[in-house]
Write a protein that holds these residues in place. Structure first.
Motif, mmCIF file in Angstrom:
data_model
loop_
_atom_site.group_PDB
_atom_site.id
_atom_site.type_symbol
_atom_site.label_atom_id
_atom_site.label_comp_id
_atom_site.label_asym_id
_atom_site.label_seq_id
_atom_site.Cartn_x
_atom_site.Cartn_y
_atom_site.Cartn_z
ATOM 1 N N UNK A 106 0.906 -1.131 -0.002
ATOM 2 C CA UNK A 106 0.162 -0.016 -0.087
ATOM 3 C C UNK A 106 1.038 1.099 0.034
ATOM 4 N N UNK A 107 0.648 2.298 -0.758
ATOM 5 C CA UNK A 107 1.270 3.565 -0.858
ATOM 6 C C UNK A 107 0.772 4.392 0.097
ATOM 7 N N UNK A 108 1.709 5.125 0.623
ATOM 8 C CA UNK A 108 1.199 6.184 1.639
ATOM 9 C C UNK A 108 1.654 7.539 0.650
ATOM 10 N N UNK A 109 0.608 8.247 -0.004
ATOM 11 C CA UNK A 109 0.870 9.204 -1.116
ATOM 12 C C UNK A 109 1.660 10.350 -0.562
ATOM 13 N N UNK A 110 1.785 10.987 0.552
ATOM 14 C CA UNK A 110 2.188 12.087 0.778
ATOM 15 C C UNK A 110 3.827 11.718 1.314
ATOM 16 N N UNK A 111 4.753 12.340 0.751
ATOM 17 C CA UNK A 111 6.078 12.378 1.169
ATOM 18 C C UNK A 111 6.390 13.731 1.567
ATOM 19 N N UNK A 112 6.714 13.803 2.869
ATOM 20 C CA UNK A 112 7.272 14.945 3.548
ATOM 21 C C UNK A 112 8.757 15.465 3.248
ATOM 22 N N UNK A 113 9.278 16.586 3.509
ATOM 23 C CA UNK A 113 10.531 17.024 3.408
ATOM 24 C C UNK A 113 11.261 16.467 4.590
ATOM 25 N N UNK A 114 10.907 16.005 5.835
ATOM 26 C CA UNK A 114 11.289 15.214 7.085
ATOM 27 C C UNK A 114 12.499 16.434 7.470
ATOM 28 N N UNK A 163 -5.928 -7.881 1.047
ATOM 29 C CA UNK A 163 -6.057 -7.889 -0.456
ATOM 30 C C UNK A 163 -5.381 -6.825 -0.951
ATOM 31 N N UNK A 164 -5.224 -6.483 -2.271
ATOM 32 C CA UNK A 164 -4.921 -5.339 -2.916
ATOM 33 C C UNK A 164 -6.032 -4.192 -3.045
ATOM 34 N N UNK A 165 -7.198 -4.613 -2.929
ATOM 35 C CA UNK A 165 -8.307 -3.502 -2.921
ATOM 36 C C UNK A 165 -7.958 -3.030 -1.333
ATOM 37 N N UNK A 166 -8.149 -3.891 -0.517
ATOM 38 C CA UNK A 166 -7.955 -3.328 1.030
ATOM 39 C C UNK A 166 -6.717 -2.378 1.028
ATOM 40 N N UNK A 167 -5.726 -2.876 0.471
ATOM 41 C CA UNK A 167 -4.249 -2.029 0.514
ATOM 42 C C UNK A 167 -4.483 -0.638 -0.061
ATOM 43 N N UNK A 168 -5.468 -0.379 -1.161
ATOM 44 C CA UNK A 168 -5.746 1.000 -1.610
ATOM 45 C C UNK A 168 -6.727 1.706 -0.929
ATOM 46 N N UNK A 169 -7.417 0.934 0.107
ATOM 47 C CA UNK A 169 -8.511 1.764 0.864
ATOM 48 C C UNK A 169 -7.946 2.189 2.286
ATOM 49 N N UNK A 170 -6.709 1.724 2.621
ATOM 50 C CA UNK A 170 -6.107 2.095 3.885
ATOM 51 C C UNK A 170 -5.758 3.861 3.770
ATOM 52 N N UNK A 171 -5.650 4.365 2.441
ATOM 53 C CA UNK A 171 -5.540 5.802 2.673
ATOM 54 C C UNK A 171 -6.779 6.503 3.085
#
Length: 370
Positions: A106-114, A163-171
């Motif tokens: 699953x992808x966390x879509x936001x990548x901060x500067x840190x 599932x990959x479906x559930x993975x997409x819905x983690x966001x």
């Protein structure tokens, strides 16, 4: 195994928003993943309310409207949406050690500067330099495509029973979990949720998982209220019920400890304030107009805390654990899936009003359903 330096650029299919209510499939080049990235075969991409707002109105969340003119497009808007997503690792950069080719993530879509103060405080969701994929405002390409490169440290490996479906819905689940966490919902609390869309229903799920004694949900669509009952809401009520505040209080015999505004209707926020117990919490999760009439005096007189939610931070592992353990079941929220070639149809279907979560399968389903 495909490595970091031996991958040529390739051309991939991308779903592009080219005008209001107009998505077309185009081809765009994709380079090799950077040293700290993985290249993913995208599997499932969800449509969210913000995506729908950009598709239908050209703007969302009070941001500047999109400019679809030739001049506006020349300023760098790519039209490539998609941030609720999952995929399979097909290649990885030289520095990546947490993932292997073949891993489903699953992808966390936001990548901060840190590096900024907010990142160092642990509130990286508020980072002013956040690169949020699929952001029309920041012109960061999204994952509504065949293949996509993403920073490996913001990809979370899915266990076999998720599932990959559930993975997409983690966001979107993390958005709801952020609200429930910030409001400090716990055992014995009575919770009110205004709006039975994906975020409202997931907020109800998170509140129940946190131990809420009762969860009450309102909406204007009967089918969504039925879905709320299916996923565990204790009480449901149409939002157009006369004397709504009094009717809600009669359901549980008292006012609510926490209320969540999840539909983006200004009047609903005032209803949340009215039904919340003095000293309670109102959490604004939905996008609202920039300026609205607000019953602030009641909130002040009752010392009701009004808090906001902007995305989430540090919650993907918790959200994944809740799904993997079975404490939250996201499958009942899936209304329909479409292939990437039918992205336009997927948005049109979602716009009909009754679907809860519409997914786009960017590649062959693989194991999208466990």
């Amino acid at each position: 195994m495909a490595g970091y330096n031996d991958m040529p650029d390739e051309v991939v299919d991308v779903a592009v928003l080219e005008d209001l209510r107009t998505i077309r499939l185009r081809k765009r080049p994709l380079g090799a993943p950077k040293a700290d990235e993985v290249q993913l075969q995208m599997n499932c991409v969800g449509i969210c309310g913000s995506d729908m707002a950009y598709w239908s109105k050209g703007m969302a969340g009070g941001f500047v409207p999109l400019d679809f003119s030739e001049e506006g497009l020349g300023q760098g808007y790519c039209g490539q949406m998609g941030h609720e997503c999952s995929g399979t690792v097909r290649a990885k950069g030289a520095q990546v050690t947490n993932l292997e080719v073949g891993d489903r993530v699953a992808l966390e879509p936001g990548v901060p500067c840190s590096d900024c103060k907010l990142c160092r405080l642990g509130r990286y969701n508020l980072c002013p330099k956040m690169r949020f994929i699929g952001s029309a405002v920041n012109r960061v390409p999204g994952a509504l495509c065949r293949k996509f490169n993403h920073k490996a440290s913001y990809c979370y490996k899915l266990p076999p029973n998720v599932s990959l479906q559930e993975g997409a819905m983690l966001e979107p689940l993390c958005v709801s979990l952020q609200g429930v966490t910030r409001a400090k919902v716990g055992p014995g609390h009575h919770v009110f949720v205004s709006g039975a869309g994906p975020i409202g229903l997931m907020t109800a799920m998170c509140a129940k998982a946190a131990g809420a004694a009762t969860v009450t949900v309102t909406d204007m669509v009967d089918a969504k209220l039925e879905k709320a009952k299916e996923i565990g809401a204790d009480f449901t009520l149409r939002a157009d019920t006369p004397n709504l505040a009094q009717a809600l209080e009669r359901l549980i015999g008292e006012q609510f400890d926490m209320s969540f505004e999840c539909c983006g209707v200004p009047a609903a926020l005032n209803s949340c304030i009215q039904v919340t117990i003095p000293g309670g919490v109102v959490c604004v999760v939905a996008n609202l107009p920039q300026s609205i009439p607000l019953d602030l005096q009641t909130a002040v007189r009752h010392e009701v805390d009004i808090i906001g939610v902007y995305r989430y931070c540090n919650l993907y592992p918790r959200a994944l654990a809740l799904v993997a353990s079975g404490k939250i079941n996201l499958q009942p929220l899936i209304s329909k899936s479409f292939p990437l070639e039918e992205a336009q149809k997927a948005f049109e279907h979602f716009a009909s009003g009754e679907p809860i979560k519409v997914l786009i399968q960017a590649n062959a389903p693989e194991d999208c359903a466990v």
